[in-house]
Scaffold this active site. Structure first.
Site, PDB file in Angstrom:
ATOM      1  N   HIS A 161       0.956  -1.350   0.214  1.00  0.00           N
ATOM      2  CA  HIS A 161      -0.140  -0.106   0.091  1.00  0.00           C
ATOM      3  C   HIS A 161       0.829   1.318  -0.054  1.00  0.00           C
ATOM      4  O   HIS A 161       0.283   2.337  -0.035  1.00  0.00           O
ATOM      5  CB  HIS A 161      -0.835   0.093   1.168  1.00  0.00           C
ATOM      6  CG  HIS A 161      -2.303   0.403   0.957  1.00  0.00           C
ATOM      7  ND1 HIS A 161      -2.359   1.466  -0.058  1.00  0.00           N
ATOM      8  CD2 HIS A 161      -3.728   0.380   1.476  1.00  0.00           C
ATOM      9  CE1 HIS A 161      -3.806   2.047   0.085  1.00  0.00           C
ATOM     10  NE2 HIS A 161      -4.547   1.243   0.730  1.00  0.00           N
ATOM     11  N   ASP A 163      -2.209   1.876  -4.616  1.00  0.00           N
ATOM     12  CA  ASP A 163      -3.548   2.322  -4.039  1.00  0.00           C
ATOM     13  C   ASP A 163      -4.819   1.155  -4.299  1.00  0.00           C
ATOM     14  O   ASP A 163      -4.483   0.261  -5.091  1.00  0.00           O
ATOM     15  CB  ASP A 163      -4.161   3.711  -4.164  1.00  0.00           C
ATOM     16  CG  ASP A 163      -4.230   3.990  -5.493  1.00  0.00           C
ATOM     17  OD1 ASP A 163      -4.595   3.067  -6.295  1.00  0.00           O
ATOM     18  OD2 ASP A 163      -4.395   5.153  -5.801  1.00  0.00           O
TER      19      ASP A 163
END
Length: 226
Positions: free
Chosen positions: A198, A202
């Site tokens: 992450h 995204d």
């Protein structure tokens, strides 16, 4: 080897904030095509046609559309790789896992992908993999369905940005929407799960990429020539 694997897994979890996304794909058309084509394919090319090269083909084509998945983090810089080298997690006779790599997967046709994956699998089983066979991967696939698992939450193969797990292909009753109305049919279904870093990727990119892989599998060209 077990200690080395353990160290790498712990390092990966400490390094990357892992998030896992899931989709399911209807592989009925692909399964039926492969079942019909595998004998002819082996006679023509002297190569077995497993699902692995078909999965790698779908993944490589999706990476071409979403190149940010094919990246790694170097300090504060995101490095997007030009080559698409797909690692395929493979079990060794000892039960440990190793990741041989299909180099330039997006540039290979199905025959070349089948030949490469078969050769790497045999080398892994016979403990004959060389250093070059297991280096340079930019994205990894783990076929947890081989062990009968419905789905998995794979750990990222550092320094890659994401890893895909493919579950078992299982017949299920599914509601199919047709112009003439809904119907319940027996379909070959599979769950796919994408663990991603992450820091780099995204949710929108990961979800779009994962959906594209599923679409590539579901929209398989059943009229393609061998």
């Amino acid at each position: 080897m077990r200690q080395m694997i353990a160290d790498r897994m712990v390092f990966s979890k400490h390094t990357s904030p892992h998030v896992t996304a899931y989709v399911e794909a209807d592989l009925t058309e692909m399964v039926n095509w492969r079942n019909k084509a595998k004998v002819t394919f082996q006679k023509k090319y002297q190569e077995k046609l497993t699902f692995t090269p078909l999965f790698i083909e779908a993944v490589a084509n999706a990476i071409v559309e979403y190149p940010m998945i094919n990246s790694s983090l170097d300090g504060k810089n995101i490095i997007v790789k030009e080559q698409i080298n797909v690692g395929m997690a493979t079990a060794l006779p000892s039960g440990n896992l190793i990741v041989p790599v299909v180099k330039d997967a997006d540039k290979k046709n199905l025959k070349e992908l089948a030949s490469t994956t078969n050769s790497l699998s045999v080398k892994a089983r016979e403990n004959k993999l060389k250093a070059d066979d297991t280096s340079g991967s930019t994205f990894t696939i783990s076929n947890v369905g081989t062990f009968g698992s419905v789905m998995g939450t794979p750990i990222i193969n550092q320094p890659e940005a994401a890893i895909l797990a493919t579950g078992i292909i299982k017949k299920r009753a599914e509601v199919m929407e047709r112009p003439e109305g809904d119907s319940i049919e027996i379909r070959h279904m599979m769950y796919l799960s994408l663990s991603f870093d992450h820091r780099i990727v995204d949710g929108f990119l990961a979800g779009s990429f994962l959906r594209r892989i599923a679409d590539n599998l579901e929209n398989f060209d059943i009229k393609r020539k061998i």
